[in-house]
Scaffold this motif. Structure first.
Motif, mmCIF file in Angstrom:
data_model
loop_
_atom_site.group_PDB
_atom_site.id
_atom_site.type_symbol
_atom_site.label_atom_id
_atom_site.label_comp_id
_atom_site.label_asym_id
_atom_site.label_seq_id
_atom_site.Cartn_x
_atom_site.Cartn_y
_atom_site.Cartn_z
ATOM 1 N N TRP A 1 0.847 -1.179 0.000
ATOM 2 C CA TRP A 1 0.000 0.000 0.000
ATOM 3 C C TRP A 1 0.887 1.235 0.000
ATOM 4 N N ASP B 1 0.861 9.179 3.240
ATOM 5 C CA ASP B 1 0.061 9.853 2.220
ATOM 6 C C ASP B 1 0.848 10.165 0.945
ATOM 7 N N GLU C 1 -4.614 11.490 14.262
ATOM 8 C CA GLU C 1 -4.581 11.629 12.805
ATOM 9 C C GLU C 1 -4.002 10.376 12.151
ATOM 10 N N TYR D 1 -3.987 7.313 13.448
ATOM 11 C CA TYR D 1 -4.975 6.237 13.614
ATOM 12 C C TYR D 1 -6.091 6.365 12.575
ATOM 13 N N ASN D 2 -6.527 7.599 12.307
ATOM 14 C CA ASN D 2 -7.588 7.812 11.320
ATOM 15 C C ASN D 2 -7.141 7.385 9.924
ATOM 16 N N LYS D 3 -5.899 7.664 9.588
ATOM 17 C CA LYS D 3 -5.377 7.264 8.281
ATOM 18 C C LYS D 3 -5.351 5.748 8.145
ATOM 19 N N GLU E 1 -7.316 3.695 9.825
ATOM 20 C CA GLU E 1 -8.723 3.252 9.796
ATOM 21 C C GLU E 1 -9.262 3.312 8.365
ATOM 22 N N LYS E 2 -8.968 4.392 7.651
ATOM 23 C CA LYS E 2 -9.455 4.560 6.286
ATOM 24 C C LYS E 2 -8.946 3.458 5.361
ATOM 25 N N ARG E 3 -7.753 2.949 5.671
ATOM 26 C CA ARG E 3 -7.150 1.904 4.843
ATOM 27 C C ARG E 3 -7.438 0.508 5.362
ATOM 28 N N GLY E 4 -8.228 0.423 6.440
ATOM 29 C CA GLY E 4 -8.576 -0.867 7.008
ATOM 30 C C GLY E 4 -7.401 -1.576 7.664
ATOM 31 N N ARG F 1 -6.028 -0.500 10.857
ATOM 32 C CA ARG F 1 -5.925 -0.221 12.287
ATOM 33 C C ARG F 1 -5.947 -1.508 13.117
#
Length: 308
Positions: free
Chosen positions: A181, A245, A290, A292-294, A296-299, A301
């Protein structure tokens, strides 16, 4: 710590620190000089002379010659080098350990190949001001990297560096079974899943040639790999998560997640030094959330949290 090691090796007495030298002799022997300390002998100047003789045996050119004086005059014309008591033609160069850092800074800067930011990272300087101080006067130094021999050496180093990059790329990208990824990693992974792998992952000989020509690159980053041909201006000591990113990054589910988890643990340890009301605590909390959120978005976490 060196003093403690000297105590263990030689049985010195450091119970009274007022009688224990700051620089004890690590190896007690005939050349050690006691001075006024009862706890341990201090490093003898004779040891420096012995080291100097050893260096001269290997590099007899460490004797100051006329050309050296002329080079010093070119480097710093405001100092009277010909009457300097420390630099005398025919005598041994007055070498000191710290001069190596100064010389590295000056000649790296003079070569034009090393930026002040890279120099600061190499020297572990907290500010660029200190790195600038170390390379002071470099514009007047001799650029010895212009010589043919030096250029040949640089070309060999570059070739080996390109070869190592390809070896790492083959191991971490082409041959890996881990899901990729990140910007470039996701492009490669999607092509694999569609059954249409990119030619850079199937034609290894072609890919290797591109690496050796400098047309492709794979540099190890704090949390994965980078394929940018340009120097990175996003990563710093205080932020190693910019790769998440970045369109040039190649990350994976194994190594990258472990490194990200390690980085998050470091942020949490730093955060624990402050009370929740402290602005620094809140800033670190924002950075951790922030990241952790990134994930989470990529599955990713849950997969990271499951790592031991």
């Amino acid at each position: 710590n060196i003093g403690k090691i000297a105590v263990i090796i030689n049985g010195y007495d450091d119970s009274d620190l007022s009688q224990y030298p700051l620089f004890p002799s690590v190896r007690a022997g005939k050349r050690a000089k006691v001075n006024s300390f009862a706890g341990a002998p201090v490093v003898s100047l004779n040891g420096h002379r012995v080291s100097q003789k050893r260096l001269l045996a290997r590099w007899p050119e460490l004797i100051v010659v006329e050309a050296d004086i002329r080079e010093l005059e070119q480097f710093d014309g405001f100092r009277d080098w010909r009457n300097d008591p420390d630099v005398i033609i025919g005598q041994v160069w007055p070498l000191l350990t710290h001069q190596c850092r100064r010389s590295l800074a000056v000649y790296c800067s003079r070569s034009g190949l090393v930026s002040i930011g890279s120099l600061g990272l190499q020297f572990k300087h907290l500010t660029e001001v200190m790195a600038s101080y170390y390379r002071k006067g470099s514009a007047f130094a001799v650029n010895f990297l212009n010589s043919g021999d030096a250029q040949n050496m640089i070309d060999e180093i570059e070739y080996e560096r390109y070869k190592v990059q390809y070896i790492n790329y083959e191991a971490n990208v082409i041959s890996t079974t881990s899901r990729l990824w990140g910007g470039e990693g996701n492009r490669i992974q999607v092509a694999r899943e569609k059954g249409q792998p990119l030619i850079i992952t199937t034609d290894r000989e072609m890919t290797k040639k591109k690496f050796l020509k400098g047309e492709l690159t794979y540099k190890l980053s704090p949390i994965g790999g980078c394929t940018s041909l340009e120097p990175c201006d996003k990563i710093s000591f205080t932020s190693i998560f910019a790769c998440i990113d970045c369109e040039k990054s190649i990350l994976d589910d194994d190594r990258s997640l472990k490194n990200i988890q390690r980085g998050l643990n470091n942020l949490k340890r730093g955060q624990s030094l402050f009370v929740p009301e402290n602005p620094q605590y809140k800033q670190l909390e924002s950075e951790i959330s922030e990241i952790y959120n990134k994930l989470e978005k990529r599955g990713l976490r849950k997969k990271m949290d499951a790592l031991v």
